[in-house]
Motif scaffolding. Structure first.
Motif, mmCIF file in Angstrom:
data_model
loop_
_atom_site.group_PDB
_atom_site.id
_atom_site.type_symbol
_atom_site.label_atom_id
_atom_site.label_comp_id
_atom_site.label_asym_id
_atom_site.label_seq_id
_atom_site.Cartn_x
_atom_site.Cartn_y
_atom_site.Cartn_z
ATOM 1 N N UNK A 152 94.038 15.718 -11.877
ATOM 2 C CA UNK A 152 94.281 14.592 -12.783
ATOM 3 C C UNK A 152 95.533 14.847 -13.633
ATOM 4 N N UNK A 153 95.658 16.066 -14.146
ATOM 5 C CA UNK A 153 96.856 16.415 -14.918
ATOM 6 C C UNK A 153 98.115 16.247 -14.073
ATOM 7 N N UNK A 154 98.017 16.660 -12.798
ATOM 8 C CA UNK A 154 99.165 16.580 -11.900
ATOM 9 C C UNK A 154 99.549 15.130 -11.624
ATOM 10 N N UNK A 155 98.546 14.312 -11.302
ATOM 11 C CA UNK A 155 98.817 12.907 -10.996
ATOM 12 C C UNK A 155 99.382 12.182 -12.215
ATOM 13 N N UNK A 156 98.772 12.411 -13.371
ATOM 14 C CA UNK A 156 99.249 11.753 -14.586
ATOM 15 C C UNK A 156 100.661 12.202 -14.950
ATOM 16 N N UNK A 157 100.956 13.481 -14.712
ATOM 17 C CA UNK A 157 102.301 13.989 -14.970
ATOM 18 C C UNK A 157 103.321 13.294 -14.066
ATOM 19 N N UNK A 158 102.980 13.152 -12.795
ATOM 20 C CA UNK A 158 103.910 12.502 -11.865
ATOM 21 C C UNK A 158 104.077 11.021 -12.181
ATOM 22 N N UNK A 161 106.546 10.917 -14.928
ATOM 23 C CA UNK A 161 107.884 11.205 -14.407
ATOM 24 C C UNK A 161 108.445 10.010 -13.643
ATOM 25 N N UNK A 162 107.588 9.369 -12.858
ATOM 26 C CA UNK A 162 108.030 8.205 -12.090
ATOM 27 C C UNK A 162 108.478 7.083 -13.022
ATOM 28 N N UNK A 163 107.754 6.902 -14.116
ATOM 29 C CA UNK A 163 108.129 5.876 -15.084
ATOM 30 C C UNK A 163 109.448 6.225 -15.774
ATOM 31 N N UNK A 164 109.574 7.490 -16.156
ATOM 32 C CA UNK A 164 110.782 7.930 -16.861
ATOM 33 C C UNK A 164 112.020 7.823 -15.984
ATOM 34 N N UNK A 280 107.823 11.068 -4.088
ATOM 35 C CA UNK A 280 108.681 9.966 -4.551
ATOM 36 C C UNK A 280 109.524 10.389 -5.748
ATOM 37 N N UNK A 281 108.910 11.145 -6.679
ATOM 38 C CA UNK A 281 109.656 11.655 -7.830
ATOM 39 C C UNK A 281 110.696 12.661 -7.385
ATOM 40 N N UNK A 282 110.311 13.526 -6.457
ATOM 41 C CA UNK A 282 111.212 14.587 -5.998
ATOM 42 C C UNK A 282 112.483 14.016 -5.384
ATOM 43 N N UNK A 283 112.357 12.915 -4.657
ATOM 44 C CA UNK A 283 113.531 12.294 -4.036
ATOM 45 C C UNK A 283 114.530 11.839 -5.099
ATOM 46 N N UNK A 284 114.011 11.410 -6.231
ATOM 47 C CA UNK A 284 114.859 10.893 -7.295
ATOM 48 C C UNK A 284 115.611 12.006 -8.021
#
Length: 320
Positions: A152-158, A161-164, A280-284
């Motif tokens: 849950x911590x991992x998903x919420x963190x991503x 990040x995706x929003x930011x 998806x975040x990593x690609x960015x």
């Protein structure tokens, strides 16, 4: 003088590229090796990190040097990874940790002579996941790590990040995240079964050799996490059939009742959600990756939605 010998090694002091110069910089920071002739050669297989085999004058042991890739610090707690790697080395399920630089994340472990990294093809042999389960039991046994970071911590963190970073996510992401929240509440209500977990069953992280025990490497994503999630990561990564998943659940827990099977199935959907968002975040973060992380991430998220639309999904949630 080329600096390259007949073994394919390059001597320190003969770097020609920025990549080779980064290796020599990392080696120069290792105090016990000062004054000794050092040679290095690339090791293939890392997605984000730069990996090298190191030969040190005056010793029969060779070493494995890992230099973190740019941007990887966004996802990785290097001190925690070092803690987990050290523990694995002590337990004998991973290589011995030789050096760690907390500032740069550079890590040196023993080079496991005669071992090779597993491939997807190896995982077709059911003996492989059974060996992994043996390693997981050893890894999970004993005290927890100093940091708890659940799925849950991992998903919420991503998600943050995706929003930011204004990451483009699939159009159906809200449906996936809605079911994620339902699963999160159900699992939290049931109580998490925390263990010191590896959290990254990429085939290349499992090393095998004839007549030798399997070894587990690369503890960059290690943390205290839900025990069932560790198994779910493995079964989703390897596309195992439901029949084999049921057998592995029984091996893992010593039994395979519906509640445990449901727990692994739900965690499997969360595993795809986590790694889909991560990709998806990593690609960015970088355009240097020689891999389409966004396409991979969207595919993972699509598979998460597929599992969440399974007719048994509400029954799995209720059984938690």
């Amino acid at each position: 003088m080329s600096g390259r010998d007949t073994t394919g090694n390059r001597a320190v002091g003969t770097a020609r590229t920025d990549t080779e110069r980064s290796v020599e910089t990392a080696l120069a920071a290792i105090q016990p090796w000062h004054g000794k002739r050092l040679e290095y050669a690339p090791v293939l297989g890392g997605l984000q990190n730069s990996n090298w085999r190191i030969t040190v004058e005056g010793t029969d042991t060779r070493y494995f040097l890992k230099i973190p890739g740019a941007g990887s610090e966004t996802f990785i707690d290097r001190a925690l990874a070092n803690e987990a790697a050290h523990r694995a080395g002590v337990k004998g399920i991973g290589p011995e940790l030789v050096h760690f630089d907390s500032d740069t994340g550079v890590e040196v472990i023993e080079f496991l002579e005669g071992y090779r990294a597993c491939t997807n093809g190896d995982f077709k042999d059911v003996a492989i996941p059974r060996q992994i389960i043996d390693i997981y039991r050893e890894l999970h046994d004993g005290e927890l790590l100093t940091v708890t970071k659940t799925m849950f911590d991992m998903i919420d963190e991503h998600l943050a990040q995706a929003h930011e970073l204004d990451v483009k996510l699939p159009q159906d992401i809200e449906l996936i995240l809605g079911e994620y929240q339902v699963a999160k509440q159900a699992l939290l209500a049931s109580g998490l079964d925390l263990a010191a977990c590896h959290n990254d069953p990429m085939p290349g992280n499992f090393l095998v050799a004839d007549g030798e025990p399997m070894k587990l490497v690369d503890y960059e994503f290690a943390s205290n996490n839900e025990r069932a999630y560790e198994l779910a990561l493995l079964t989703t990564e390897m596309f195992y059939t439901e029949e084999l998943i049921n057998e592995l659940v029984e091996d893992f827990y010593g039994r395979a009742d519906f509640g445990l099977l449901a727990r692994v199935q739900v965690c499997g959907a969360l595993a795809d959600t986590k790694w889909g968002l991560w990709a998806c975040v990593n690609q960015q973060l970088s355009s240097a990756w020689d891999f389409d992380y966004h396409k991979y991430g969207c595919w993972k998220l699509m598979r998460a939605r597929l599992k969440m639309s399974d007719p048994r999904w509400p029954f799995w949630l209720k059984a938690l």
